[in-house]
Design an enzyme around this catalytic site. Structure first.
Site, PDB file in Angstrom:
ATOM      1  N   HIS A 277       2.656  -4.307  -4.809  1.00 33.28           N
ATOM      2  CA  HIS A 277       3.389  -3.140  -4.285  1.00 33.28           C
ATOM      3  C   HIS A 277       3.686  -2.174  -5.430  1.00 33.28           C
ATOM      4  O   HIS A 277       4.704  -2.281  -6.116  1.00 33.28           O
ATOM      5  CB  HIS A 277       4.689  -3.597  -3.609  1.00 33.28           C
ATOM      6  CG  HIS A 277       5.387  -2.495  -2.872  1.00 33.28           C
ATOM      7  ND1 HIS A 277       5.722  -2.570  -1.540  1.00 33.28           N
ATOM      8  CD2 HIS A 277       5.810  -1.280  -3.261  1.00 33.28           C
ATOM      9  CE1 HIS A 277       6.310  -1.469  -1.146  1.00 33.28           C
ATOM     10  NE2 HIS A 277       6.394  -0.653  -2.181  1.00 33.28           N
TER      11      HIS A 277
ATOM     12  N   ARG B  45      -3.407  18.156  -8.849  1.00 31.28           N
ATOM     13  CA  ARG B  45      -4.057  19.258  -8.121  1.00 31.28           C
ATOM     14  C   ARG B  45      -5.566  19.209  -8.103  1.00 31.28           C
ATOM     15  O   ARG B  45      -6.185  19.949  -7.340  1.00 31.28           O
ATOM     16  CB  ARG B  45      -3.596  20.589  -8.732  1.00 31.28           C
ATOM     17  CG  ARG B  45      -2.080  20.720  -8.623  1.00 31.28           C
ATOM     18  CD  ARG B  45      -1.581  22.074  -9.041  1.00 31.28           C
ATOM     19  NE  ARG B  45      -0.122  22.088  -9.017  1.00 31.28           N
ATOM     20  CZ  ARG B  45       0.633  23.112  -9.342  1.00 31.28           C
ATOM     21  NH1 ARG B  45       0.063  24.249  -9.715  1.00 31.28           N
ATOM     22  NH2 ARG B  45       1.929  23.031  -9.289  1.00 31.28           N
TER      23      ARG B  45
ATOM     24  N   HIS C 153       5.969  -0.469   4.693  1.00 41.20           N
ATOM     25  CA  HIS C 153       7.333  -0.595   4.178  1.00 41.20           C
ATOM     26  C   HIS C 153       8.242  -0.779   5.400  1.00 41.20           C
ATOM     27  O   HIS C 153       8.040  -0.105   6.418  1.00 41.20           O
ATOM     28  CB  HIS C 153       7.786   0.698   3.499  1.00 41.20           C
ATOM     29  CG  HIS C 153       7.188   0.977   2.159  1.00 41.20           C
ATOM     30  ND1 HIS C 153       5.854   1.212   1.969  1.00 41.20           N
ATOM     31  CD2 HIS C 153       7.774   1.098   0.938  1.00 41.20           C
ATOM     32  CE1 HIS C 153       5.643   1.456   0.680  1.00 41.20           C
ATOM     33  NE2 HIS C 153       6.798   1.388   0.027  1.00 41.20           N
TER      34      HIS C 153
ATOM     35  N   GLU D 173      13.752  -1.257   3.973  1.00 40.37           N
ATOM     36  CA  GLU D 173      14.157  -0.847   2.619  1.00 40.37           C
ATOM     37  C   GLU D 173      15.469  -0.060   2.713  1.00 40.37           C
ATOM     38  O   GLU D 173      16.394  -0.303   1.952  1.00 40.37           O
ATOM     39  CB  GLU D 173      13.039   0.018   1.989  1.00 40.37           C
ATOM     40  CG  GLU D 173      13.370   0.545   0.596  1.00 40.37           C
ATOM     41  CD  GLU D 173      12.292   1.486   0.039  1.00 40.37           C
ATOM     42  OE1 GLU D 173      11.476   2.018   0.832  1.00 40.37           O
ATOM     43  OE2 GLU D 173      12.269   1.689  -1.185  1.00 40.37           O
TER      44      GLU D 173
ATOM     45  N   ASP E  56       6.864  -1.149  -7.732  1.00 42.95           N
ATOM     46  CA  ASP E  56       7.037   0.018  -6.856  1.00 42.95           C
ATOM     47  C   ASP E  56       6.624   1.348  -7.525  1.00 42.95           C
ATOM     48  O   ASP E  56       5.504   1.793  -7.340  1.00 42.95           O
ATOM     49  CB  ASP E  56       8.467   0.074  -6.327  1.00 42.95           C
ATOM     50  CG  ASP E  56       8.555   0.701  -4.938  1.00 42.95           C
ATOM     51  OD1 ASP E  56       7.504   0.989  -4.340  1.00 42.95           O
ATOM     52  OD2 ASP E  56       9.679   0.884  -4.427  1.00 42.95           O
TER      53      ASP E  56
HETATM   54  O1  LIG Z   1       2.985  14.858   0.955  1.00 38.55           O
HETATM   55  C1  LIG Z   1       3.666  15.505   1.741  1.00 38.55           C
HETATM   56  O2  LIG Z   1       3.449  16.695   1.973  1.00 38.55           O
HETATM   57  C2  LIG Z   1       4.811  14.858   2.437  1.00 38.55           C
HETATM   58  C3  LIG Z   1       5.497  15.527   3.425  1.00 38.55           C
HETATM   59  C4  LIG Z   1       6.600  14.908   4.023  1.00 38.55           C
HETATM   60  C5  LIG Z   1       7.004  13.642   3.639  1.00 38.55           C
HETATM   61  C6  LIG Z   1       6.293  13.002   2.652  1.00 38.55           C
HETATM   62  C7  LIG Z   1       6.766  11.664   2.210  1.00 38.55           C
HETATM   63  O3  LIG Z   1       7.694  11.133   2.771  1.00 38.55           O
HETATM   64  C8  LIG Z   1       6.084  11.030   1.082  1.00 38.55           C
HETATM   65  C9  LIG Z   1       6.752   9.752   0.675  1.00 38.55           C
HETATM   66  C10 LIG Z   1       5.936   9.012  -0.353  1.00 38.55           C
HETATM   67  O4  LIG Z   1       6.770   8.124  -1.052  1.00 38.55           O
HETATM   68  C11 LIG Z   1       5.966   7.072  -1.466  1.00 38.55           C
HETATM   69  N1  LIG Z   1       6.847   6.018  -1.942  1.00 38.55           N
HETATM   70  C12 LIG Z   1       6.951   5.684  -3.228  1.00 38.55           C
HETATM   71  N2  LIG Z   1       7.855   4.727  -3.370  1.00 38.55           N
HETATM   72  C13 LIG Z   1       8.340   4.449  -2.156  1.00 38.55           C
HETATM   73  C14 LIG Z   1       9.315   3.520  -1.697  1.00 38.55           C
HETATM   74  O5  LIG Z   1       9.952   2.732  -2.427  1.00 38.55           O
HETATM   75  N3  LIG Z   1       9.566   3.531  -0.371  1.00 38.55           N
HETATM   76  C15 LIG Z   1       8.918   4.341   0.483  1.00 38.55           C
HETATM   77  N4  LIG Z   1       7.974   5.230   0.074  1.00 38.55           N
HETATM   78  C16 LIG Z   1       7.710   5.280  -1.233  1.00 38.55           C
HETATM   79  C17 LIG Z   1       5.129   6.763  -0.280  1.00 38.55           C
HETATM   80  O6  LIG Z   1       3.930   6.140  -0.635  1.00 38.55           O
HETATM   81  C18 LIG Z   1       4.858   8.157   0.261  1.00 38.55           C
HETATM   82  O7  LIG Z   1       3.641   8.641  -0.246  1.00 38.55           O
HETATM   83  C19 LIG Z   1       5.198  13.579   2.045  1.00 38.55           C
HETATM   84 ZN   LIG Z   2       7.023   1.272  -2.114  1.00 38.96          ZN
END
Ligand SMILES: O=C(O)c1cccc(C(=O)CC[C@H]2O[C@@H](n3cnc4c(=O)[nH]cnc43)[C@H](O)[C@@H]2O)c1
Ligand SMILES: [Zn+2]
Length: 353
Positions: free
Chosen positions: A27, A82, A210, A213, A291
């Site tokens: 993870h 990018r 997930h 959490e 993480d």
């Molecule tokens: O990319 C976008 O445009 C976008 C638009 C709206 C919402 C999102 C996300 O919510 C992206 C969340 C992103 O966070 C990553 N992540 C990393 N660590 C964790 C964690 O501990 N718990 C949950 N999510 C996590 C996940 O892989 C998502 O890519 C994006």
């Molecule tokens: Zn995660």
């Protein structure tokens, strides 16, 4: 990180053992693994970004008030990536860091939607991660596999796009083994993603969302029922539901536990209150993971040191934890046997008088 259970208190010999122990990581997020050097380099390249260019300033920038703040900051780093070359460099450097920690096998969570919606060509994106995967395996010996996750808060458009990228035979990368769901859980019910997980599972991918959490055990039940989860990302709140713990133990559904992450995002108040001990007591399979390591000021070695303190483990106990991750991974039987043997041989040699 302020907590009375400081991993640095683990004896020095145990740290040395952890550092040399062959490991698997199940993870760990792609963008969340960008080192301070890479983040500051990319920030300098893109002066329109609010991300600091000074690696030291990143420590403050990566201090989170809550989970929502963490996601805001996470997305500001996503905005720095990018070009396909940025993607390749990031992936290759993540592998280098895993190899430094004797990680033999890692399942890296990647959110392709976040890159394609920001204009990176989908074919070039897949080529970049695959190119880095192959180079990393050849040069460092670390085997990487991908988990493509839906950023749930971005809605069903993101779910559709992620599923398409994961199941289209012309695009789907060779290293892809699993399908996930990330981002905030509050206000993002899991059942709506069932059709997307059904398609991914039908295409041969493993289900690793997930859940639990930042919300209660009902989200973990939903992940099991609707998304047919084979492992659970975090699953922290499972500890509140003895029936759920019994079910996870009986069905051998492993939890991907990330202790420092839970403190950094304030999902858990202190390490002393982390439920990992309750998981083990209930017979649930626990794996240790990092993480988003640089964002949380940690790495996998440190997470093993934290686990050693929380679970009162010696070298043999740590080796068993490392084998849990191998067993719960999506490696083939021969690959699992190879790393298990390596862990056993290493541990026996280390403990020999
Ligand atoms: O990319 C976008 O445009 C976008 C638009 C709206 C919402 C999102 C996300 O919510 C992206 C969340 C992103 O966070 C990553 N992540 C990393 N660590 C964790 C964690 O501990 N718990 C949950 N999510 C996590 C996940 O892989 C998502 O890519 C994006
Ligand atoms: Zn995660």
């Amino acid at each position: 990180m302020t907590d009375h259970l400081d991993a640095s208190v683990a004896p020095r010999e145990l740290h040395a053992f952890i550092a040399a122990l062959p490991k698997a990581e199940l993870h760990v997020h792609h963008v969340g693994s960008a080192s301070p050097r890479i983040v500051s380099e990319l920030a300098a390249r893109h002066p329109d970004s609010k991300v600091p260019t000074d690696p030291e300033a990143l420590v403050d920038y990566f201090t989170f008030t809550d989970f929502a703040h963490f996601i805001d900051v996470y997305l500001s780093v996503v905005d720095l990536i990018r070009t396909p070359e940025d993607v390749r460099l990031l992936t290759y450097e993540v592998a280098r860091e895993l190899a430094r920690q004797q990680v033999r096998y890692a399942e890296l969570t990647i959110t392709p939607f976040s890159s394609t919606r920001r204009g990176i060509d989908e074919r070039a994106f897949m080529d970049a991660i695959e190119d880095a995967r192959k180079a990393a395996e050849a040069e460092f010996g670390t085997v990487l596999r991908w988990c493509f996750d839906i950023p749930g808060e971005a809605g069903l458009e993101a779910a559709e796009e992620t599923t398409r990228l994961a199941t289209d035979d012309r695009l789907r990368p060779e290293g892809l083994v699993s399908f996930g769901l990330g981002g905030p859980e509050i206000g993002v019910p899991r059942p709506q993603f069932k059709p997307y997980f059904d398609r991914a599972i039908a295409a041969g991918l493993h289900s690793v969302p997930h859940a639990g959490e930042t919300t209660g055990p009902e989200t973990v039940w939903d992940a099991l029922t609707y998304l047919r989860a084979e492992r659970i990302g975090h699953g922290t709140s499972s500890a509140q539901d003895p029936k759920l713990l019994a079910h996870l133990a009986e069905q051998r559904i492993a939890l991907e536990v990330c202790p420092t992450s839970n403190i950094a995002t304030r999902a858990v108040r202190t390490l002393g209150e982390h439920p990992i001990k309750e998981f083990v007591r209930a017979g649930v399979i626990v794996t240790i993971n990092s993480d988003d390591p640089p964002m949380f000021g940690t790495d996998l070695d440190n997470e093993y040191a934290v686990a050693a303190r929380l679970l009162d483990l010696d070298e043999r106990g740590l080796a068993e934890l490392a084998k849990n991750a191998v067993d719960a991974s999506f490696l083939d039987v021969a690959g699992k046997a190879r790393i298990r043997d390596e862990i056993d041989t290493f541990t026996t040699a280390w403990l020999a008088p």
